[in-house]
Design a protein around this motif. Sequence first.
Motif, mmCIF file in Angstrom:
data_model
loop_
_atom_site.group_PDB
_atom_site.id
_atom_site.type_symbol
_atom_site.label_atom_id
_atom_site.label_comp_id
_atom_site.label_asym_id
_atom_site.label_seq_id
_atom_site.Cartn_x
_atom_site.Cartn_y
_atom_site.Cartn_z
ATOM 1 N N LEU A 1 0.829 -1.208 0.000
ATOM 2 C CA LEU A 1 0.000 0.000 0.000
ATOM 3 C C LEU A 1 0.864 1.259 0.000
ATOM 4 C CD1 LEU A 1 -2.853 -0.975 2.478
ATOM 5 C CD2 LEU A 1 -3.033 -0.654 0.008
ATOM 6 N N LEU A 2 1.966 1.224 0.758
ATOM 7 C CA LEU A 2 2.872 2.373 0.767
ATOM 8 C C LEU A 2 3.490 2.598 -0.607
ATOM 9 C CD1 LEU A 2 4.622 1.825 4.209
ATOM 10 C CD2 LEU A 2 3.219 3.789 3.576
ATOM 11 N N ALA A 3 3.800 1.517 -1.311
ATOM 12 C CA ALA A 3 4.348 1.656 -2.663
ATOM 13 C C ALA A 3 3.262 2.104 -3.636
ATOM 14 C CB ALA A 3 4.956 0.329 -3.113
ATOM 15 N N ALA A 4 2.034 1.659 -3.437
ATOM 16 C CA ALA A 4 0.930 2.027 -4.338
ATOM 17 C C ALA A 4 0.657 3.524 -4.309
ATOM 18 C CB ALA A 4 -0.330 1.250 -3.962
ATOM 19 N N VAL A 5 0.930 4.158 -3.184
ATOM 20 C CA VAL A 5 0.715 5.603 -3.078
ATOM 21 C C VAL A 5 1.554 6.350 -4.102
ATOM 22 C CG1 VAL A 5 1.131 7.579 -1.561
ATOM 23 C CG2 VAL A 5 0.024 5.569 -0.672
ATOM 24 N N LEU A 6 2.723 5.834 -4.407
ATOM 25 C CA LEU A 6 3.647 6.518 -5.316
ATOM 26 C C LEU A 6 3.303 6.314 -6.780
ATOM 27 C CD1 LEU A 6 6.940 5.639 -3.415
ATOM 28 C CD2 LEU A 6 5.615 7.750 -3.305
ATOM 29 N N VAL A 7 2.419 5.384 -7.093
ATOM 30 C CA VAL A 7 2.044 5.107 -8.476
ATOM 31 C C VAL A 7 1.031 6.143 -8.943
ATOM 32 C CG1 VAL A 7 0.981 3.425 -10.022
ATOM 33 C CG2 VAL A 7 2.464 2.651 -8.156
ATOM 34 N N GLY B 1 -14.909 6.705 -2.548
ATOM 35 C CA GLY B 1 -15.278 7.657 -1.503
ATOM 36 C C GLY B 1 -14.562 7.447 -0.185
ATOM 37 N N PHE B 2 -13.767 6.420 -0.078
ATOM 38 C CA PHE B 2 -13.009 6.131 1.138
ATOM 39 C C PHE B 2 -11.561 6.514 0.889
ATOM 40 C CE2 PHE B 2 -10.389 3.123 3.579
ATOM 41 C CZ PHE B 2 -10.812 3.447 4.852
ATOM 42 N N SER B 3 -10.961 7.254 1.794
ATOM 43 C CA SER B 3 -9.554 7.622 1.638
ATOM 44 C C SER B 3 -8.775 7.198 2.869
ATOM 45 C CB SER B 3 -9.414 9.124 1.408
ATOM 46 O OG SER B 3 -9.883 9.827 2.519
ATOM 47 N N MET B 4 -7.524 6.850 2.650
ATOM 48 C CA MET B 4 -6.664 6.426 3.758
ATOM 49 C C MET B 4 -5.217 6.765 3.453
ATOM 50 S SD MET B 4 -6.056 2.330 3.336
ATOM 51 C CE MET B 4 -4.720 2.300 4.475
ATOM 52 N N PRO C 1 -1.708 5.032 4.000
ATOM 53 C CA PRO C 1 -1.078 3.779 4.418
ATOM 54 C C PRO C 1 -0.057 3.954 5.539
ATOM 55 C CG PRO C 1 -1.177 3.883 2.043
ATOM 56 C CD PRO C 1 -1.600 5.223 2.557
ATOM 57 N N SER C 2 0.510 5.158 5.672
ATOM 58 C CA SER C 2 1.472 5.375 6.754
ATOM 59 C C SER C 2 0.793 5.250 8.123
ATOM 60 C CB SER C 2 2.129 6.742 6.615
ATOM 61 O OG SER C 2 1.161 7.764 6.679
ATOM 62 N N GLU C 3 -0.490 5.564 8.200
ATOM 63 C CA GLU C 3 -1.212 5.391 9.468
ATOM 64 C C GLU C 3 -1.374 3.912 9.796
ATOM 65 O OE1 GLU C 3 -2.061 7.810 11.607
ATOM 66 O OE2 GLU C 3 -1.103 9.224 10.247
ATOM 67 N N LEU C 4 -1.615 3.104 8.785
ATOM 68 C CA LEU C 4 -1.704 1.660 8.987
ATOM 69 C C LEU C 4 -0.349 1.103 9.406
ATOM 70 C CD1 LEU C 4 -3.482 -0.857 8.765
ATOM 71 C CD2 LEU C 4 -2.796 -1.004 6.371
ATOM 72 N N ALA C 5 0.719 1.665 8.839
ATOM 73 C CA ALA C 5 2.068 1.210 9.180
ATOM 74 C C ALA C 5 2.391 1.461 10.649
ATOM 75 C CB ALA C 5 3.094 1.893 8.286
ATOM 76 N N LYS C 6 1.799 2.498 11.237
ATOM 77 C CA LYS C 6 2.032 2.783 12.656
ATOM 78 C C LYS C 6 1.491 1.672 13.547
ATOM 79 C CE LYS C 6 1.787 7.781 12.162
ATOM 80 N NZ LYS C 6 1.017 8.989 12.500
ATOM 81 N N LEU C 7 0.508 0.938 13.069
ATOM 82 C CA LEU C 7 -0.029 -0.187 13.825
ATOM 83 C C LEU C 7 0.687 -1.493 13.493
ATOM 84 C CD1 LEU C 7 -3.840 0.552 13.405
ATOM 85 C CD2 LEU C 7 -2.432 1.025 15.401
ATOM 86 N N VAL C 8 0.992 -1.681 12.215
ATOM 87 C CA VAL C 8 1.540 -2.955 11.767
ATOM 88 C C VAL C 8 3.013 -3.118 12.124
ATOM 89 C CG1 VAL C 8 2.020 -4.335 9.706
ATOM 90 C CG2 VAL C 8 -0.173 -3.190 9.956
ATOM 91 N N LEU C 9 3.798 -2.056 12.042
ATOM 92 C CA LEU C 9 5.229 -2.177 12.311
ATOM 93 C C LEU C 9 5.524 -2.632 13.750
ATOM 94 C CD1 LEU C 9 8.000 -1.977 11.045
ATOM 95 C CD2 LEU C 9 8.075 0.416 11.715
#
Length: 134
Positions: free
Chosen positions: A81-87, A105-108, A110-118
Amino acid sequence: MTNDVTRSLFLALVCVLVGLGVVMVHSASITSWPTEYERVYLSKHLLFLAVGCLAGMLAAQVPPPTWRRLAPWLLLATLLLLAAVLVPGIGTRVKGARRWLRLAGFSMQPSELAKLVLPLYLAHVACRLRTRGR
């Protein structure tokens, strides 16, 4: 007995922090003559707080071995997802920065998700190293 005291103290501190957060959002968004528009911030905050509590209760029902097994896969999905942001065409540029993914209509971010997953993945790695005796 110590575990019960620790759990009670933790829950009390969480309630204090949540309460302070609600008071801060309310005091920052209200004026001396409150209108319906100004109450929207508090309403949204309370809604997100309820959703967060529900998500936390659901996550607490998942057994720890399941989280350990899912941790590498969640990290891989987050990195994708973090890489997809750059595409271009997938990631959305907002104020000159490409940080958002928008879908239906949904926005996110991925860096916020990374704060939980890492931290979850690092705990997984620490458990594996501990079982190996390192």
